[in-house]
Scaffold this motif. Structure first.
Motif, short mmCIF file in Angstrom:
data_model
loop_
_atom_site.label_atom_id
_atom_site.label_comp_id
_atom_site.label_asym_id
_atom_site.label_seq_id
_atom_site.Cartn_x
_atom_site.Cartn_y
_atom_site.Cartn_z
N PHE A 116 0.84 -1.19 0.00
CA PHE A 116 0.00 0.00 0.00
C PHE A 116 0.88 1.24 0.00
O PHE A 116 1.78 1.37 0.83
CB PHE A 116 -0.91 0.02 1.23
N TRP A 117 0.60 2.18 -0.92
CA TRP A 117 1.38 3.41 -0.96
C TRP A 117 0.58 4.59 -0.44
O TRP A 117 0.86 5.13 0.62
CB TRP A 117 1.88 3.69 -2.39
N THR A 118 -0.46 5.01 -1.19
CA THR A 118 -1.16 6.22 -0.78
C THR A 118 -2.62 6.20 -1.18
O THR A 118 -2.99 5.66 -2.22
CB THR A 118 -0.49 7.48 -1.38
N PHE A 119 -3.43 6.76 -0.30
CA PHE A 119 -4.84 7.01 -0.57
C PHE A 119 -4.96 8.46 -1.00
O PHE A 119 -4.29 9.34 -0.43
CB PHE A 119 -5.65 6.76 0.70
N GLY A 120 -5.79 8.75 -2.01
CA GLY A 120 -5.85 10.11 -2.51
C GLY A 120 -7.25 10.63 -2.78
O GLY A 120 -8.15 9.86 -3.11
N SER A 121 -7.41 11.93 -2.62
CA SER A 121 -8.67 12.61 -2.91
C SER A 121 -8.45 13.67 -3.97
O SER A 121 -7.36 14.22 -4.11
CB SER A 121 -9.22 13.27 -1.65
N THR A 122 -9.52 13.98 -4.69
CA THR A 122 -9.50 15.03 -5.70
C THR A 122 -10.31 16.22 -5.20
O THR A 122 -11.40 16.04 -4.66
CB THR A 122 -10.10 14.53 -7.02
N PHE A 123 -9.76 17.42 -5.39
CA PHE A 123 -10.46 18.65 -5.02
C PHE A 123 -10.71 19.46 -6.28
O PHE A 123 -9.80 19.68 -7.08
CB PHE A 123 -9.62 19.45 -4.03
N GLU A 124 -11.95 19.90 -6.45
CA GLU A 124 -12.32 20.60 -7.68
C GLU A 124 -11.50 21.89 -7.85
O GLU A 124 -11.36 22.68 -6.92
CB GLU A 124 -13.81 20.96 -7.64
N GLY A 125 -10.96 22.07 -9.04
CA GLY A 125 -10.19 23.26 -9.34
C GLY A 125 -9.05 22.97 -10.29
O GLY A 125 -8.70 21.81 -10.54
N THR A 126 -8.46 24.00 -10.85
CA THR A 126 -7.33 23.84 -11.77
C THR A 126 -6.01 23.66 -11.03
O THR A 126 -4.99 23.37 -11.64
CB THR A 126 -7.22 25.05 -12.71
N ASN A 127 -6.04 23.88 -9.72
CA ASN A 127 -4.86 23.68 -8.90
C ASN A 127 -5.32 23.40 -7.47
O ASN A 127 -6.53 23.37 -7.19
CB ASN A 127 -3.93 24.89 -8.94
N THR A 128 -4.38 23.17 -6.57
CA THR A 128 -4.73 22.84 -5.18
C THR A 128 -4.72 24.06 -4.27
O THR A 128 -4.69 23.92 -3.04
CB THR A 128 -3.76 21.78 -4.63
N ASP A 204 -2.33 8.67 11.72
CA ASP A 204 -1.84 7.30 11.88
C ASP A 204 -0.61 7.00 11.05
O ASP A 204 0.01 5.95 11.21
CB ASP A 204 -2.96 6.31 11.53
N GLY A 205 -0.26 7.92 10.15
CA GLY A 205 0.90 7.71 9.30
C GLY A 205 0.56 7.23 7.91
O GLY A 205 1.45 6.83 7.16
N MET A 206 -0.74 7.26 7.52
CA MET A 206 -1.10 6.93 6.14
C MET A 206 -0.81 8.14 5.27
O MET A 206 -1.21 9.26 5.60
CB MET A 206 -2.57 6.52 6.03
N LEU A 207 -0.12 7.92 4.16
CA LEU A 207 0.16 9.00 3.22
C LEU A 207 -1.10 9.31 2.43
O LEU A 207 -1.74 8.41 1.89
CB LEU A 207 1.30 8.58 2.29
N VAL A 208 -1.45 10.59 2.37
CA VAL A 208 -2.67 11.03 1.70
C VAL A 208 -2.28 11.99 0.58
O VAL A 208 -1.67 13.02 0.81
CB VAL A 208 -3.63 11.73 2.69
#
Length: 379
Positions: A116-128, A204-208
């Motif tokens: 397992f490496w990383t869990f990820g989310s997407t945020f609406e927009g052209t950048n973060t 907990d140390g999970m990379l997001v």
């Protein structure tokens, strides 16, 4: 148990650049040549991503963190476990001491490293920008971004990819040199839109991983490591009902996909790439990718090889059970059919069938020791 089978929105260009060409809809998967070949012989329906199960010293602290990170989600319980929910669950088992496998910022990796490496989310927009501005007002210790590097000299660093001179693309070291020469002749303005990603580390140390895209998605993407990424992708298609996307990952140019799988799947590891939080560069070649019903999986090579992590650290991936991310949960409409399929494929069932909420489940491991809980869905 209520199982939700939702397809993601139309193709998101920015995310496609990051995870590189996952299928964007059910029709796209079915129309692709690879998807059609796979569907012709498929004996299992595509599973649904249900949960990530985490070993946590303080589930309440983690639930509070995710409430701030993703305000649209809900603190809840599921099957007796504390949980956070938005389309998928994060389930928590309370443990007395910090579980192994937490991301170490100084080492730039998890120790030990599971698949397992990383869990990820997407945020609406052209950048973060909007996300980073919002979390900058929260506890800086809890929401500290991980430093990214833009090239092999280590001189270019930033907290999100678009802040790097060439951070709008994933590039090999060779491609960085070529683009640098081109831009000496014709300078280009710093990018303000395109591939933009950053990393956080949860309590907990999970990379997001956080990325910009066309629509918000809590479970935007999940990434893994593999000893042989293409072989692992083959395994998930053959054994768990995943499908190959219609378009191969661009990092796999020159590799052979035939007969509905990568053949050969055990191929040499390629050149390092940037941006990444790893100073020596990140190995992204080859890249194995596959789809399930509501998610895309992506496998990159195990990073600690050829001495990259220091003497004595070229270790195989560790089994996930007992680590911070203990296992991944998937649902199927008929568990008996899954069990019969696994027996035919000679995949060991490590535990079960056992009771899980108002249904039942089994536990298996994939080629790289990542545990999967396979759950019978109840409508």
């Amino acid at each position: 148990m209520k199982s939700r089978r939702l397809w993601p929105a139309a193709s998101v260009a920015i995310i496609a650049m990051l995870v590189v060409a996952f299928a964007s809809s059910e029709s796209a998967v079915r129309e692709g040549a690879a998807g059609s070949e796979r569907a012709a012989g498929m004996t299992l329906p595509m599973p649904v991503f249900h949960h990530i199960h985490i070993n946590s010293v303080s589930p309440e602290r983690s639930l509070e963190w995710y409430t701030n990170y993703w305000p649209k989600g809900t603190k809840t319980t599921f099957a007796g476990f504390p949980a956070f929910y938005d389309d998928i669950y994060l389930l928590y088992t309370k443990v007395g001491v910090q579980a192994r496998g937490a991301f170490d910022r100084k080492l730039e990796r998890s120790v030990p490293q599971s698949a397992f490496w990383t869990f990820g989310s997407t945020f609406e927009g052209t950048n973060t920008n909007a996300l980073r501005d919002r979390i900058s007002k929260l506890d800086p210790k809890q929401f500290q971004l991980v430093t990214l590097y833009g090239g092999p000299d280590g001189k270019q660093s930033a907290l999100h990819s678009l802040a790097l001179p060439m951070g709008d693309q994933l590039l090999t070291g060779t491609a960085i040199k070529q683009r640098s020469e081109q831009e000496k002749q014709k300078p280009r303005p710093a990018p303000t839109a395109g591939l933009d990603f950053a990393y956080l580390v949860d309590p907990d140390g999970m990379l997001v991983e956080v990325t910009a895209g066309k629509a918000d998605s809590f479970r935007g993407h999940t990434h893994f490591w593999g000893e042989r990424p293409l072989c692992t992708a083959n395994w998930h298609v053959e054994h768990l009902g995943a499908e190959f996307p219609p378009t191969p990952n661009t990092f796999n140019t020159g590799l052979t996909f035939r007969g509905g799988k990568w053949d050969p799947c055990d191929v040499p590891t390629g050149e390092v790439t940037y941006p990444t939080y790893m100073r020596p560069g990140q190995l992204r070649i080859p890249a194995g990718n596959a789809r399930i019903a509501n998610a895309g999986w992506l496998w990159y090579p195990r990073q600690c090889r050829a001495g990259r992590c220091g003497p004595g650290n070229d270790q195989p991936l560790a089994r996930s059970r007992g680590q911070v991310v203990d296992h991944i949960g998937l649902t199927y409409p008929d568990l008996d059919a899954v069990i019969a399929h696994l027996k035919t494929k000679k995949v060991p069932i490590l535990d079960g069938p056992y009771r899980f909420a108002d249904t039942r489940a089994i536990l298996i491991e994939d080629l790289d020791g990542l545990a999967f809980e396979l759950i019978e869905a109840r409508n």
